[in-house]
Design a protein around this motif. Sequence first.
Motif, short mmCIF file in Angstrom:
data_model
loop_
_atom_site.label_atom_id
_atom_site.label_comp_id
_atom_site.label_asym_id
_atom_site.label_seq_id
_atom_site.Cartn_x
_atom_site.Cartn_y
_atom_site.Cartn_z
N GLY A 1 -4.91 -22.85 18.98
CA GLY A 1 -4.50 -23.81 20.00
C GLY A 1 -3.01 -23.74 20.28
O GLY A 1 -2.57 -23.78 21.44
N LEU B 1 -6.92 -30.56 16.24
CA LEU B 1 -7.91 -29.49 16.07
C LEU B 1 -8.21 -29.20 14.60
O LEU B 1 -9.22 -28.56 14.29
CB LEU B 1 -7.42 -28.21 16.76
CG LEU B 1 -7.27 -28.24 18.28
CD1 LEU B 1 -6.68 -26.94 18.79
CD2 LEU B 1 -8.63 -28.49 18.95
N VAL C 1 -8.02 -22.64 13.51
CA VAL C 1 -8.43 -23.40 14.70
C VAL C 1 -7.22 -23.95 15.44
O VAL C 1 -7.03 -23.70 16.64
CB VAL C 1 -9.39 -24.55 14.32
CG1 VAL C 1 -9.78 -25.34 15.55
CG2 VAL C 1 -10.63 -24.03 13.63
N ALA C 2 -6.40 -24.72 14.73
CA ALA C 2 -5.22 -25.30 15.37
C ALA C 2 -4.18 -24.23 15.69
O ALA C 2 -3.45 -24.35 16.68
CB ALA C 2 -4.61 -26.37 14.47
N ASN D 1 -1.55 -30.15 18.71
CA ASN D 1 -2.69 -29.38 18.22
C ASN D 1 -3.19 -29.83 16.86
O ASN D 1 -4.18 -29.28 16.35
CB ASN D 1 -2.35 -27.89 18.21
CG ASN D 1 -2.43 -27.25 19.58
OD1 ASN D 1 -3.52 -26.95 20.07
ND2 ASN D 1 -1.29 -27.07 20.22
N LYS D 2 -2.57 -30.85 16.28
CA LYS D 2 -3.01 -31.32 14.96
C LYS D 2 -4.42 -31.88 15.00
O LYS D 2 -5.13 -31.85 14.00
CB LYS D 2 -2.03 -32.36 14.42
CG LYS D 2 -0.73 -31.74 13.91
CD LYS D 2 0.18 -32.77 13.27
CE LYS D 2 1.42 -32.10 12.69
NZ LYS D 2 2.36 -33.08 12.09
N SER E 1 -9.33 -30.95 12.27
CA SER E 1 -10.61 -31.51 11.79
C SER E 1 -11.80 -30.64 12.13
O SER E 1 -12.88 -30.78 11.55
CB SER E 1 -10.82 -32.91 12.37
OG SER E 1 -10.90 -32.84 13.79
N GLN E 2 -11.63 -29.69 13.06
CA GLN E 2 -12.73 -28.81 13.47
C GLN E 2 -12.88 -27.60 12.53
O GLN E 2 -13.82 -26.82 12.68
CB GLN E 2 -12.51 -28.31 14.89
CG GLN E 2 -12.49 -29.41 15.94
CD GLN E 2 -12.24 -28.88 17.34
OE1 GLN E 2 -12.43 -27.70 17.61
NE2 GLN E 2 -11.81 -29.75 18.24
N ASP F 1 -12.01 -21.53 11.64
CA ASP F 1 -13.32 -21.63 12.28
C ASP F 1 -14.31 -20.70 11.58
O ASP F 1 -13.99 -20.09 10.56
CB ASP F 1 -13.21 -21.32 13.78
CG ASP F 1 -12.77 -19.89 14.09
OD1 ASP F 1 -12.75 -19.05 13.16
OD2 ASP F 1 -12.45 -19.60 15.26
#
Length: 306
Positions: free
Chosen positions: A292, A16, A288-289, A13-14, A18-19, A282
């Motif tokens: 996930g 994610l 975010v991660a 999940n790393k 960057s989002q 987010d």
Amino acid sequence: MNQDVLSKIVENNKGLISQGAVATYIPELAKVSKDYLGAVIAFPDGTMLSAGDTKVRFAIESISKTVVLALALLDNGEEEVFKHVHKEPSGDAFNSIKKLETEPDHLPRNPFINAGAIMTASLIKGKDPEDKFNRILEFMKKISEDDSLELATDIYLSEKATGDTNRGLAYYMKGQGVLSGNVEDILDVYFKQCSIYVTTESLAKIARFFANGGVLSTGERVIPKKYAQIVSGLIATCGMYDQSGEYLDNIGIPGKSGVGGGIISPVSSKKIGVAVFGPALDAEGNSVAGMGIMKDISKEMELDMF
């Protein structure tokens, strides 16, 4: 679930990270590296599985609202607490004033939006703001089974200096006659409760405490089972702000987030607590991660309540 599987879930999940972006509206939170990521599962026998950055200290932020609600229930009882705050999802941002203006009674929709949490903080017993905060801190230490928890003074001062929206919510409720007490004193307690340093491990134990019906891993009962059920139920319906329904649908377990990057999930069916830490958020203010990881853990352990 074993150590290798959890480590793989965290690693997978790393991408994610960057989002998302760290919270910047509180200056001290903007200094945290967005690349941290960790997960902990706390089991009822006291054992834990950990992977990633689980010993990094960070601000508990809105996850503190679950702890303060439990203490407010102990101090006042269920009936009295819910004379001051509702139990319904808001559908609006966590710091929105909209529902306060449109509700006929001007009461907050639930204890986990900021207005509701300020109201809940006002219900904590104590002779002054310092006494009230110390009671919250000691209660949090007890249910997290972690005596190292402490106030992050720099984050508290940053929260206080930038907390004008929260002041607006509090003064509006005071002006409508629904919030009792000195507004600045109440806000001082609120800003401090959000600024307690925790780790992913201590959060997982808080989640386990609620999942286990208010009982510590030692077997000691701290709150009535009914109060733990109330907190867990509100985590499920209101814990991820206006993303709560989507989170529950996609992941299938209760979740309460904080803009420090933490999320807790008390899983009552297994009496386990799951916690993640990922400061990259987010648009709704949720990791975010971290979300996930929660989704993968839920799938791997077949935790989805639906």
